[in-house]
Design a protein around this motif. Structure first.
Motif, PDB file in Angstrom:
ATOM      1  N   MET A   1       0.820  -1.188   0.000  1.00 15.65           N
ATOM      2  CA  MET A   1       0.000   0.000   0.000  1.00 15.65           C
ATOM      3  C   MET A   1       0.869   1.259   0.000  1.00 15.65           C
ATOM      4  O   MET A   1       0.413   2.298  -0.421  1.00 15.65           O
ATOM      5  N   HIS A   2       2.115   1.109   0.445  1.00 16.56           N
ATOM      6  CA  HIS A   2       3.009   2.266   0.508  1.00 16.56           C
ATOM      7  C   HIS A   2       3.230   2.860  -0.889  1.00 16.56           C
ATOM      8  O   HIS A   2       3.203   4.082  -1.056  1.00 16.56           O
ATOM      9  N   ASP A   3       3.464   2.013  -1.899  1.00 14.30           N
ATOM     10  CA  ASP A   3       3.643   2.505  -3.268  1.00 14.30           C
ATOM     11  C   ASP A   3       2.403   3.231  -3.751  1.00 14.30           C
ATOM     12  O   ASP A   3       2.500   4.204  -4.497  1.00 14.30           O
ATOM     13  N   THR A   4       1.236   2.765  -3.333  1.00 14.96           N
ATOM     14  CA  THR A   4      -0.010   3.413  -3.722  1.00 14.96           C
ATOM     15  C   THR A   4      -0.050   4.836  -3.195  1.00 14.96           C
ATOM     16  O   THR A   4      -0.376   5.776  -3.928  1.00 14.96           O
ATOM     17  N   TRP A   5       0.282   5.019  -1.927  1.00  3.39           N
ATOM     18  CA  TRP A   5       0.279   6.366  -1.358  1.00  3.39           C
ATOM     19  C   TRP A   5       1.345   7.245  -1.998  1.00  3.39           C
ATOM     20  O   TRP A   5       1.144   8.453  -2.147  1.00  3.39           O
ATOM     21  N   GLU A   6       2.470   6.662  -2.402  1.00  2.74           N
ATOM     22  CA  GLU A   6       3.483   7.452  -3.110  1.00  2.74           C
ATOM     23  C   GLU A   6       2.921   7.962  -4.437  1.00  2.74           C
ATOM     24  O   GLU A   6       3.165   9.111  -4.823  1.00  2.74           O
ATOM     25  N   THR A   7       2.164   7.121  -5.131  1.00  2.61           N
ATOM     26  CA  THR A   7       1.537   7.541  -6.384  1.00  2.61           C
ATOM     27  C   THR A   7       0.496   8.620  -6.119  1.00  2.61           C
ATOM     28  O   THR A   7       0.410   9.608  -6.859  1.00  2.61           O
ATOM     29  N   ILE A   8      -0.289   8.454  -5.061  1.00  2.68           N
ATOM     30  CA  ILE A   8      -1.277   9.480  -4.697  1.00  2.68           C
ATOM     31  C   ILE A   8      -0.563  10.793  -4.400  1.00  2.68           C
ATOM     32  O   ILE A   8      -1.007  11.863  -4.834  1.00  2.68           O
ATOM     33  N   ASP A   9       0.555  10.730  -3.684  1.00  2.65           N
ATOM     34  CA  ASP A   9       1.336  11.950  -3.403  1.00  2.65           C
ATOM     35  C   ASP A   9       1.744  12.634  -4.701  1.00  2.65           C
ATOM     36  O   ASP A   9       1.654  13.873  -4.810  1.00  2.65           O
ATOM     37  N   ARG A  10       2.198  11.872  -5.675  1.00  2.00           N
ATOM     38  CA  ARG A  10       2.604  12.445  -6.956  1.00  2.00           C
ATOM     39  C   ARG A  10       1.419  13.087  -7.663  1.00  2.00           C
ATOM     40  O   ARG A  10       1.551  14.152  -8.272  1.00  2.00           O
ATOM     41  N   LEU A  11       0.258  12.436  -7.595  1.00  2.00           N
ATOM     42  CA  LEU A  11      -0.944  13.005  -8.208  1.00  2.00           C
ATOM     43  C   LEU A  11      -1.346  14.311  -7.525  1.00  2.00           C
ATOM     44  O   LEU A  11      -1.713  15.281  -8.197  1.00  2.00           O
ATOM     45  N   VAL A  12      -1.283  14.343  -6.199  1.00  2.00           N
ATOM     46  CA  VAL A  12      -1.616  15.563  -5.463  1.00  2.00           C
ATOM     47  C   VAL A  12      -0.643  16.677  -5.828  1.00  2.00           C
ATOM     48  O   VAL A  12      -1.059  17.820  -6.074  1.00  2.00           O
ATOM     49  N   GLU A  13       0.639  16.364  -5.893  1.00  2.00           N
ATOM     50  CA  GLU A  13       1.631  17.373  -6.284  1.00  2.00           C
ATOM     51  C   GLU A  13       1.327  17.913  -7.679  1.00  2.00           C
ATOM     52  O   GLU A  13       1.382  19.129  -7.905  1.00  2.00           O
ATOM     53  N   TRP A  14       1.022  17.016  -8.615  1.00  2.00           N
ATOM     54  CA  TRP A  14       0.692  17.426  -9.978  1.00  2.00           C
ATOM     55  C   TRP A  14      -0.540  18.320  -9.992  1.00  2.00           C
ATOM     56  O   TRP A  14      -0.550  19.369 -10.631  1.00  2.00           O
ATOM     57  N   LEU A  15      -1.588  17.898  -9.276  1.00  2.00           N
ATOM     58  CA  LEU A  15      -2.807  18.704  -9.212  1.00  2.00           C
ATOM     59  C   LEU A  15      -2.527  20.082  -8.607  1.00  2.00           C
ATOM     60  O   LEU A  15      -3.030  21.091  -9.099  1.00  2.00           O
ATOM     61  N   ASP A  16      -1.734  20.105  -7.543  1.00  2.00           N
ATOM     62  CA  ASP A  16      -1.390  21.382  -6.908  1.00  2.00           C
ATOM     63  C   ASP A  16      -0.651  22.304  -7.883  1.00  2.00           C
ATOM     64  O   ASP A  16      -0.918  23.506  -7.932  1.00  2.00           O
ATOM     65  N   GLU A  17       0.263  21.732  -8.664  1.00  2.00           N
ATOM     66  CA  GLU A  17       1.033  22.528  -9.622  1.00  2.00           C
ATOM     67  C   GLU A  17       0.158  23.056 -10.755  1.00  2.00           C
ATOM     68  O   GLU A  17       0.342  24.176 -11.226  1.00  2.00           O
ATOM     69  N   GLU A  18      -0.791  22.250 -11.186  1.00  2.00           N
ATOM     70  CA  GLU A  18      -1.614  22.606 -12.344  1.00  2.00           C
ATOM     71  C   GLU A  18      -2.855  23.417 -11.983  1.00  2.00           C
ATOM     72  O   GLU A  18      -3.466  24.024 -12.854  1.00  2.00           O
ATOM     73  N   SER A  19      -3.229  23.407 -10.724  1.00  2.00           N
ATOM     74  CA  SER A  19      -4.447  24.073 -10.294  1.00  2.00           C
ATOM     75  C   SER A  19      -4.233  25.582 -10.198  1.00  2.00           C
ATOM     76  O   SER A  19      -3.218  26.037  -9.696  1.00  2.00           O
ATOM     77  N   GLY A  20      -5.224  26.311 -10.636  1.00  2.00           N
ATOM     78  CA  GLY A  20      -5.145  27.762 -10.538  1.00  2.00           C
ATOM     79  C   GLY A  20      -5.964  28.308  -9.388  1.00  2.00           C
ATOM     80  O   GLY A  20      -6.245  29.505  -9.351  1.00  2.00           O
ATOM     81  N   VAL A  21      -6.333  27.442  -8.449  1.00  2.00           N
ATOM     82  CA  VAL A  21      -7.168  27.878  -7.323  1.00  2.00           C
ATOM     83  C   VAL A  21      -6.371  27.821  -6.027  1.00  2.00           C
ATOM     84  O   VAL A  21      -5.330  27.180  -5.953  1.00  2.00           O
ATOM     85  N   SER A  22      -6.902  28.474  -5.023  1.00  2.00           N
ATOM     86  CA  SER A  22      -6.239  28.488  -3.718  1.00  2.00           C
ATOM     87  C   SER A  22      -6.302  27.092  -3.091  1.00  2.00           C
ATOM     88  O   SER A  22      -7.161  26.279  -3.455  1.00  2.00           O
ATOM     89  N   PRO A  23      -5.421  26.810  -2.148  1.00  2.00           N
ATOM     90  CA  PRO A  23      -5.455  25.511  -1.468  1.00  2.00           C
ATOM     91  C   PRO A  23      -6.812  25.224  -0.805  1.00  2.00           C
ATOM     92  O   PRO A  23      -7.273  24.082  -0.802  1.00  2.00           O
TER      93      PRO A  23
END
Length: 104
Positions: A1-23
């Motif tokens: 499950m650890h690898d899964t959360w690492e992938t989720i972390d990468r997705l969150v980072e990507w979304l944060d970088e691409e999002s134009g809205v506040s946190p």
């Protein structure tokens, strides 16, 4: 499950970088996205059963499986967005539910 959360972390980072809205707005939108994905599960089930006469049998059980996975991924992204301890929160909650349900 650890690898899964690492992938989720990468997705969150990507979304944060691409999002134009506040946190704060991103947090809300990611939680709301779960409802959108759940609606897609419902649509796929209707497609499997042919319950919409206009669309007929438009989906397969594999489509339902894929949509359910999207609900899970989206929920994990939302949880990680809300807390850095998402993996711990998830594991503890799963243990709680299992203990409550399976301890009989």
């Amino acid at each position: 499950m650890h690898d899964t959360w690492e992938t989720i972390d990468r997705l969150v980072e990507w979304l944060d970088e691409e999002s134009g809205v506040s946190p704060e707005v991103a947090r809300l939108l990611r939680v709301l996205k779960i409802s959108e994905e759940a609606g897609e599960v419902a649509e796929a089930i209707q497609g499997v059963t042919g319950s919409n006469p206009r669309k007929g049998n438009s989906h397969t059980w594999e489509d339902v499986q894929a949509e359910l996975c999207d609900v899970i991924f989206t929920s994990m992204v939302a949880l990680r967005t809300i807390t850095a301890d998402a993996d711990k929160v998830f594991t503890e909650r799963l243990a709680h539910v299992a203990e409550r349900s399976l301890a009989r």
